[in-house]
Design an enzyme around this catalytic site. Structure first.
Site: not given
Length: 237
Positions: A150, A158, A193
């Site tokens: 993070y 997120h 991601k």
């Protein structure tokens, strides 16, 4: 890609749950339970989480509960991954680890954690690398990886990356490993991601693995894994 889009801020206005306060002069004390380090003191739980997002509540979803108890007769504890516990002892110097009622020194903590967790050395090298680079590092188990990273913490953004850690001095060669990689990469892409692969490489012939001093004898290779899509790489004359 702009930083604003790359670091996906969560909806709503988020302030720090608790303003960061200096770590206390007295050590924070945690007990080893076989899998993690347990912090029971309410003030110490709050200090750890508000100064870098350390610890996860064993009853709450993510943020440890800082009240005296959640239920009438059950107190919530904050559990530290072994990697973050050793980081707090070795680098930050604020945590004392207790096992079977006895306080351990750094060498004893190192040996205990190495014995208790597979692949602890490369996992810790990866954890320390990203923490020192300013990332908040949390467990990636719900995404099938070792860690997630993070920018500031779960309350603000997120996670940006998922991290897979390889064994010492190894490269991915087997079919099973490639299946695992493809699976982790697909899951990582589905939650917006990117996947990082970390491998610890030994630069000295025979280090002393019984002491954390051996950390200095390793380099960490970090690679971003991306799926190649031919249609996106097409060259149009």
């Amino acid at each position: 890609m702009s930083n604003e889009n790359f670091f996906k801020r969560k909806r709503g206005f988020h302030n720090l749950i608790y303003s960061p306060t200096p770590f206390p002069k007295n050590f924070i004390v945690g007990s080893f339970n076989g899998d993690s380090i347990v912090i029971e003191d309410m003030q110490q739980k709050q200090l750890l989480y508000s100064n870098g997002g350390y610890g996860k509540g064993n009853l709450s979803r993510s943020v440890p509960n800082f009240k005296s108890c959640i239920y009438s007769d059950v107190d919530e504890t904050s559990n530290l991954m072994l990697e973050e516990a050793f980081f707090l002892s070795y680098v930050v110097g604020c945590l004392q680890v207790k096992f079977q009622g006895i306080f351990l020194n750094l060498d004893e903590i190192w040996k205990l954690f190495k014995k208790s967790t597979n692949n602890f050395l490369p996992r810790y090298l990866s954890y320390q690398h990203f923490r020192m680079a300013g990332w908040v590092v949390r467990s990636g188990i719900k995404f099938g990886t070792d860690f997630i990273l993070y920018k500031q913490g779960p309350e603000f953004h997120h996670a940006t990356y998922s991290v897979l850690v390889g064994n010492l001095n190894t490269v991915i060669e087997t079919t099973d490993s490639w299946v695992q990689l493809a699976t982790a990469n697909r899951i990582t892409e589905s939650v917006s991601k990117e996947l990082l692969l970390c491998n610890a490489v030994l630069i000295q012939a025979e280090p002393d693995f019984s002491s954390p001093a051996c950390i200095e004898q390793f380099l960490l290779n970090v690679v971003v894994l991306k799926r190649w899509v031919p249609a996106l790489e097409r060259v149009i004359d």
